[in-house]
Design a protein around this motif. Structure first.
Motif, PDB file in Angstrom:
ATOM      1  N   GLN A 154       0.435  -1.313   0.181  1.00 11.53           N
ATOM      2  CA  GLN A 154       0.128   0.043  -0.021  1.00 11.53           C
ATOM      3  C   GLN A 154       1.203   1.351  -0.002  1.00 11.53           C
ATOM      4  N   HIS A 155       1.966   1.067   0.643  1.00 11.56           N
ATOM      5  CA  HIS A 155       3.133   2.016   0.193  1.00 11.56           C
ATOM      6  C   HIS A 155       4.223   1.999  -0.960  1.00 11.56           C
ATOM      7  N   PRO A 156       3.748   1.887  -2.200  1.00 14.66           N
ATOM      8  CA  PRO A 156       4.799   1.217  -2.939  1.00 14.66           C
ATOM      9  C   PRO A 156       6.483   2.488  -3.108  1.00 14.66           C
ATOM     10  N   PRO A 157       6.875   2.253  -3.373  1.00 19.21           N
ATOM     11  CA  PRO A 157       8.059   3.456  -3.338  1.00 19.21           C
ATOM     12  C   PRO A 157       7.824   4.302  -5.059  1.00 19.21           C
ATOM     13  N   ALA A 178       4.626   5.561   9.618  1.00 17.25           N
ATOM     14  CA  ALA A 178       3.914   6.211  10.179  1.00 17.25           C
ATOM     15  C   ALA A 178       2.414   5.355  10.019  1.00 17.25           C
ATOM     16  N   ALA A 179       2.565   4.767   9.018  1.00 19.25           N
ATOM     17  CA  ALA A 179       1.121   3.383   8.416  1.00 19.25           C
ATOM     18  C   ALA A 179       1.894   2.009   9.246  1.00 19.25           C
ATOM     19  N   LEU A 180       3.669   1.867   9.782  1.00 17.81           N
ATOM     20  CA  LEU A 180       3.615   0.794  10.306  1.00 17.81           C
ATOM     21  C   LEU A 180       3.320   1.049  11.697  1.00 17.81           C
ATOM     22  N   VAL A 181       3.941   2.148  12.163  1.00 14.45           N
ATOM     23  CA  VAL A 181       4.321   2.601  13.541  1.00 14.45           C
ATOM     24  C   VAL A 181       2.626   2.517  13.685  1.00 14.45           C
ATOM     25  N   ALA A 182       1.341   2.498  13.024  1.00 15.20           N
ATOM     26  CA  ALA A 182       0.680   2.715  13.449  1.00 15.20           C
ATOM     27  C   ALA A 182      -0.486   1.730  13.759  1.00 15.20           C
ATOM     28  N   ALA A 183       0.050   0.479  12.739  1.00 18.24           N
ATOM     29  CA  ALA A 183      -0.016  -0.936  12.663  1.00 18.24           C
ATOM     30  C   ALA A 183       0.353  -1.395  13.411  1.00 18.24           C
ATOM     31  N   ALA A 184       1.200  -1.463  14.138  1.00 21.10           N
ATOM     32  CA  ALA A 184       2.134  -2.269  14.420  1.00 21.10           C
ATOM     33  C   ALA A 184       1.561  -1.773  16.301  1.00 21.10           C
ATOM     34  N   SER A 219      -3.235   6.024  16.295  1.00 24.86           N
ATOM     35  CA  SER A 219      -3.548   5.661  14.802  1.00 24.86           C
ATOM     36  C   SER A 219      -2.352   6.174  13.649  1.00 24.86           C
ATOM     37  N   ARG A 220      -2.629   6.229  12.499  1.00 20.38           N
ATOM     38  CA  ARG A 220      -1.233   7.056  11.895  1.00 20.38           C
ATOM     39  C   ARG A 220      -1.039   8.068  11.340  1.00 20.38           C
ATOM     40  N   GLU A 221      -2.694   8.802  11.781  1.00 21.17           N
ATOM     41  CA  GLU A 221      -2.043  10.401  12.056  1.00 21.17           C
ATOM     42  C   GLU A 221      -1.174  10.841  13.469  1.00 21.17           C
ATOM     43  N   GLU A 222      -1.303  10.743  14.666  1.00 25.50           N
ATOM     44  CA  GLU A 222      -0.911  10.039  15.866  1.00 25.50           C
ATOM     45  C   GLU A 222       0.693   9.935  15.243  1.00 25.50           C
ATOM     46  N   ALA A 223       1.420   9.226  14.474  1.00 20.16           N
ATOM     47  CA  ALA A 223       2.236   8.252  14.367  1.00 20.16           C
ATOM     48  C   ALA A 223       3.000   9.147  13.474  1.00 20.16           C
ATOM     49  N   GLU A 224       2.015   9.944  12.471  1.00 22.03           N
ATOM     50  CA  GLU A 224       2.552  11.038  11.670  1.00 22.03           C
ATOM     51  C   GLU A 224       3.638  11.821  12.503  1.00 22.03           C
ATOM     52  N   ASP A 268      15.027  10.340  18.280  1.00 22.38           N
ATOM     53  CA  ASP A 268      13.694  10.151  19.321  1.00 22.38           C
ATOM     54  C   ASP A 268      12.506   9.628  18.094  1.00 22.38           C
ATOM     55  N   ALA A 269      12.515   9.760  16.911  1.00 21.24           N
ATOM     56  CA  ALA A 269      11.724   9.627  15.468  1.00 21.24           C
ATOM     57  C   ALA A 269      12.381   7.767  15.329  1.00 21.24           C
ATOM     58  N   ASN A 270      13.701   7.975  15.240  1.00 19.55           N
ATOM     59  CA  ASN A 270      13.942   6.645  14.376  1.00 19.55           C
ATOM     60  C   ASN A 270      13.965   5.971  15.832  1.00 19.55           C
ATOM     61  N   ALA A 271      13.762   5.738  17.110  1.00 22.34           N
ATOM     62  CA  ALA A 271      13.622   5.157  17.790  1.00 22.34           C
ATOM     63  C   ALA A 271      12.594   4.943  17.651  1.00 22.34           C
ATOM     64  N   LEU A 272      11.647   5.472  17.770  1.00 16.32           N
ATOM     65  CA  LEU A 272       9.951   5.529  17.133  1.00 16.32           C
ATOM     66  C   LEU A 272      10.131   4.479  15.782  1.00 16.32           C
ATOM     67  N   TRP A 273      10.736   4.698  15.050  1.00  8.37           N
ATOM     68  CA  TRP A 273      10.863   3.918  13.422  1.00  8.37           C
ATOM     69  C   TRP A 273      11.305   2.483  14.529  1.00  8.37           C
ATOM     70  N   ASP A 274      12.596   2.150  14.913  1.00  8.61           N
ATOM     71  CA  ASP A 274      12.764   1.223  14.981  1.00  8.61           C
ATOM     72  C   ASP A 274      12.366   0.463  16.005  1.00  8.61           C
ATOM     73  N   ALA A 275      11.410   0.444  16.999  1.00  9.81           N
ATOM     74  CA  ALA A 275      10.489   0.121  17.294  1.00  9.81           C
ATOM     75  C   ALA A 275       9.968  -0.580  16.864  1.00  9.81           C
ATOM     76  N   ALA A 276       8.867   0.161  15.419  1.00 15.04           N
ATOM     77  CA  ALA A 276       8.136  -1.239  15.289  1.00 15.04           C
ATOM     78  C   ALA A 276       8.671  -1.581  13.861  1.00 15.04           C
ATOM     79  N   TRP A 277       9.668  -1.677  13.504  1.00 10.39           N
ATOM     80  CA  TRP A 277       9.794  -1.946  12.331  1.00 10.39           C
ATOM     81  C   TRP A 277      11.171  -3.113  12.958  1.00 10.39           C
ATOM     82  N   LYS A 278      12.089  -2.991  14.292  1.00 15.53           N
ATOM     83  CA  LYS A 278      12.689  -3.805  14.216  1.00 15.53           C
ATOM     84  C   LYS A 278      11.503  -5.480  14.831  1.00 15.53           C
ATOM     85  N   VAL A 279      10.804  -4.929  15.623  1.00 14.73           N
ATOM     86  CA  VAL A 279      10.018  -6.329  15.695  1.00 14.73           C
ATOM     87  C   VAL A 279       9.230  -7.177  15.006  1.00 14.73           C
TER      88      VAL A 279
END
Length: 184
Positions: free
Chosen positions: A114-117, A135-141, A147-152, A162-173
């Motif tokens: 849903q989020h193609p490059p 933002a979509a992944l942070v919200a979905a995970a 919400s996606r808007e809050e994640a964004e 801090d934003a990278n740490a938020l992304w890493d927490a959702a992506w690494k899992v």
């Protein structure tokens, strides 16, 4: 020679193996997906006190393990563990936590699709659009219901680390494996 009739039961070893497989499959189906927790604490002094206490506890444990039977070293290790645990409780009370859970593989793949490059991002090797997917992944995970808007909002409003740490927490899992190949 024993003749089997259509109503006869399979040998007990086959029934036993089927039952064992069924029980194993039930356990595999019930496995909890991995989770990752992000601590957010703005009290730098408290975070530093905890890191110092953790380091002291590690050193004391090393000395105690290197000197079995040394009662003062064992007592010092136990005291350092207690001090660290007390500071951890203070740190926990001063922190907010965000929890992220691994998505089922088909859900993650659908979210990525849903989020193609963009063409340029794909040429640079991206498998998703780095402007919209995080933002979509942070919200979905998010286990917390972000919400996606809050994640964004958080990804855009926080400092880069801090934003990278938020992304890493959702992506690494999403990348965490709890299985291993090994020799039997």
């Amino acid at each position: 020679m024993t003749r089997r009739t259509p109503d006869s039961r399979p040998p007990s070893s086959a029934t036993s193996a089927e039952g064992a497989w069924s029980a194993k499959m039930d356990r595999l189906r019930r496995r909890a997906r991995p989770q990752n927790r992000l601590r957010i604490c703005d009290d730098d002094d408290l975070r530093q006190r905890y890191e110092d206490a953790e380091q002291q506890a590690r050193r004391a444990r090393f000395v105690a393990e290197a000197n079995p039977g040394d009662e003062p070293a064992a007592r010092q290790s136990a005291d350092a563990d207690t001090a660290r645990d007390e500071i951890r409780q203070l740190l926990d009370a001063a922190s907010e936590f965000l929890t992220f859970r691994a998505l089922p593989r088909p859900v993650l793949e659908e979210l990525i699709s849903q989020h193609p490059p963009t063409e340029q991002q794909a040429e640079d090797g991206s498998i998703f659009n780095p402007d919209t997917f995080p933002a979509a992944l942070v919200a979905a995970a998010s286990v917390d219901g972000m919400s996606r808007e809050e994640a964004e909002e958080l990804l855009d409003g926080w400092s880069t680390p801090d934003a990278n740490a938020l992304w890493d927490a959702a992506w690494k899992v999403q990348q965490e494996s709890r299985v291993e190949l090994g020799k039997g």
